[in-house]
Scaffold this motif. Structure first.
Motif, PDB file in Angstrom:
ATOM      1  N   PHE A  79      -1.120   3.975   1.166  1.00  0.00           N
ATOM      2  CA  PHE A  79      -2.065   2.956   1.823  1.00  0.00           C
ATOM      3  C   PHE A  79      -1.387   1.818   2.384  1.00  0.00           C
ATOM      4  O   PHE A  79      -1.422   1.142   3.153  1.00  0.00           O
ATOM      5  CB  PHE A  79      -3.178   2.893   0.793  1.00  0.00           C
ATOM      6  N   ASN A  80      -0.688   1.247   1.264  1.00  0.00           N
ATOM      7  CA  ASN A  80       0.216   0.069   1.471  1.00  0.00           C
ATOM      8  C   ASN A  80       1.157   0.068   2.900  1.00  0.00           C
ATOM      9  O   ASN A  80       1.158  -0.531   3.811  1.00  0.00           O
ATOM     10  CB  ASN A  80       0.982  -0.419   0.430  1.00  0.00           C
ATOM     11  N   HIS A  81       1.644   1.315   2.851  1.00  0.00           N
ATOM     12  CA  HIS A  81       2.687   1.756   3.820  1.00  0.00           C
ATOM     13  C   HIS A  81       1.919   1.934   5.455  1.00  0.00           C
ATOM     14  O   HIS A  81       2.140   1.101   6.376  1.00  0.00           O
ATOM     15  CB  HIS A  81       3.411   3.063   3.948  1.00  0.00           C
ATOM     16  N   ILE A  82       0.783   2.403   5.161  1.00  0.00           N
ATOM     17  CA  ILE A  82      -0.221   2.487   6.543  1.00  0.00           C
ATOM     18  C   ILE A  82      -0.644   1.123   7.074  1.00  0.00           C
ATOM     19  O   ILE A  82      -0.745   0.984   8.067  1.00  0.00           O
ATOM     20  CB  ILE A  82      -1.289   3.477   6.243  1.00  0.00           C
ATOM     21  N   GLN A  83      -1.369   0.462   6.018  1.00  0.00           N
ATOM     22  CA  GLN A  83      -1.922  -0.781   6.389  1.00  0.00           C
ATOM     23  C   GLN A  83      -0.831  -1.850   7.030  1.00  0.00           C
ATOM     24  O   GLN A  83      -1.018  -2.972   7.752  1.00  0.00           O
ATOM     25  CB  GLN A  83      -2.361  -1.629   5.317  1.00  0.00           C
ATOM     26  N   HIS A  84       0.600  -1.550   6.733  1.00  0.00           N
ATOM     27  CA  HIS A  84       1.619  -2.484   7.470  1.00  0.00           C
ATOM     28  C   HIS A  84       2.013  -1.716   8.777  1.00  0.00           C
ATOM     29  O   HIS A  84       2.909  -2.305   9.435  1.00  0.00           O
ATOM     30  CB  HIS A  84       2.509  -2.691   6.464  1.00  0.00           C
ATOM     31  N   TYR A  85       1.642  -0.493   9.025  1.00  0.00           N
ATOM     32  CA  TYR A  85       2.098   0.151  10.154  1.00  0.00           C
ATOM     33  C   TYR A  85       1.573  -0.570  11.517  1.00  0.00           C
ATOM     34  O   TYR A  85       0.588  -0.922  11.264  1.00  0.00           O
ATOM     35  CB  TYR A  85       1.284   1.675  10.125  1.00  0.00           C
ATOM     36  N   HIS A  86       2.318  -1.019  12.411  1.00  0.00           N
ATOM     37  CA  HIS A  86       2.167  -1.573  13.337  1.00  0.00           C
ATOM     38  C   HIS A  86       0.526  -1.275  14.057  1.00  0.00           C
ATOM     39  O   HIS A  86       0.373  -0.123  14.587  1.00  0.00           O
ATOM     40  CB  HIS A  86       3.007  -1.719  14.491  1.00  0.00           C
ATOM     41  N   GLY A  87      -0.247  -2.258  14.067  1.00  0.00           N
ATOM     42  CA  GLY A  87      -1.696  -2.367  14.620  1.00  0.00           C
ATOM     43  C   GLY A  87      -2.721  -1.528  13.959  1.00  0.00           C
ATOM     44  O   GLY A  87      -3.556  -1.468  14.560  1.00  0.00           O
ATOM     45  N   VAL A  88      -2.306  -0.997  13.126  1.00  0.00           N
ATOM     46  CA  VAL A  88      -3.515  -0.153  12.153  1.00  0.00           C
ATOM     47  C   VAL A  88      -4.473  -1.043  11.501  1.00  0.00           C
ATOM     48  O   VAL A  88      -5.563  -0.795  11.699  1.00  0.00           O
ATOM     49  CB  VAL A  88      -2.846   0.852  11.167  1.00  0.00           C
ATOM     50  N   ARG A  89      -4.000  -2.042  10.769  1.00  0.00           N
ATOM     51  CA  ARG A  89      -5.055  -2.693  10.109  1.00  0.00           C
ATOM     52  C   ARG A  89      -5.890  -3.751  10.898  1.00  0.00           C
ATOM     53  O   ARG A  89      -7.198  -3.756  10.435  1.00  0.00           O
ATOM     54  CB  ARG A  89      -4.215  -3.809   8.988  1.00  0.00           C
ATOM     55  N   GLN A  90      -5.386  -4.160  11.779  1.00  0.00           N
ATOM     56  CA  GLN A  90      -6.400  -5.203  12.730  1.00  0.00           C
ATOM     57  C   GLN A  90      -7.013  -6.333  11.765  1.00  0.00           C
ATOM     58  O   GLN A  90      -6.276  -7.168  11.192  1.00  0.00           O
ATOM     59  CB  GLN A  90      -7.019  -4.351  13.717  1.00  0.00           C
ATOM     60  N   HIS A  91      -8.293  -6.059  11.969  1.00  0.00           N
ATOM     61  CA  HIS A  91      -9.137  -7.385  11.392  1.00  0.00           C
ATOM     62  C   HIS A  91      -9.373  -6.986   9.960  1.00  0.00           C
ATOM     63  O   HIS A  91      -9.971  -7.766   9.271  1.00  0.00           O
ATOM     64  CB  HIS A  91     -10.354  -8.051  12.199  1.00  0.00           C
ATOM     65  N   LEU A  92      -9.113  -5.845   9.394  1.00  0.00           N
ATOM     66  CA  LEU A  92      -9.336  -5.547   8.026  1.00  0.00           C
ATOM     67  C   LEU A  92      -8.827  -6.440   7.191  1.00  0.00           C
ATOM     68  O   LEU A  92      -7.600  -6.773   7.371  1.00  0.00           O
ATOM     69  CB  LEU A  92      -9.180  -3.967   7.606  1.00  0.00           C
TER      70      LEU A  92
END
Length: 171
Positions: A143-156
């Motif tokens: 989860f931590n890896h994905i949330q730092h993946y470019h562009g994924v998290r956005q405003h979350l």
């Protein structure tokens, strides 16, 4: 519908699609200009990926495509379908076991399954205690890896994971 708008932005699509929901289970619907709308999270998400010409997010080999499809189905049936604490624990346990030896849900490639699972689990991960995050270490790492993946998290909101232990067992 919010997830699909996030996905649209992540894929670099111009946006402006009209999303709605249908029925008690709030199934997403995409209104298209020509003909009937598209229904269902997986269907619409795959359509957006193809529209953005990023088919690699659906998997490259037949096996990868099947694994991506499998996790998208899991996302819709188990993550969206589950509502109790017990359902949530089962999902986290399943994912934790699956991610034990993998970087991403489909193995070593980042796919649509990772994106949609991230969006589906965000509200759950935000509420986990430090102890729960440590209990599901593989899910937390993924989860931590994905949330730092470019562009994924956005405003979350950024989910914080404590990386260093204050106390170790070594004396």
């Amino acid at each position: 519908a919010e997830e699909l708008e996030l996905l649209e932005r992540l894929l670099g699509l111009p946006g402006g699609n009209k999303y709605g929901v249908q029925g008690e289970r709030k199934v997403p619907v995409l209104q298209t200009n020509n003909g009937p709308g598209l229904t269902g999270l997986m269907t619409i998400a795959a359509h957006l990926v193809r529209q953005a010409r990023k088919e690699q997010l659906l998997g490259s080999t037949a096996e990868e495509k099947a694994v991506v499809q499998q996790w998208l189905e899991y996302r819709v049936t188990r993550v969206n379908g589950g509502s109790s604490k017990e359902d949530t624990r089962t999902v986290l346990k399943d994912l934790n076991i699956h991610l034990e030896d993998k970087v991403y849900l489909a193995g070593n490639i980042f796919t649509l399954a990772d994106i949609l699972m991230y969006y589906g689990l965000h509200h759950i991960m935000v509420d986990l205690t430090v102890q729960e995050k440590e209990k599901y270490l593989n899910v937390s790492r993924w989860f931590n890896h994905i949330q730092h993946y470019h562009g994924v998290r956005q405003h979350l909101s950024n989910v914080v994971f404590i990386k260093n232990r204050l106390y170790t067992n070594a004396h």
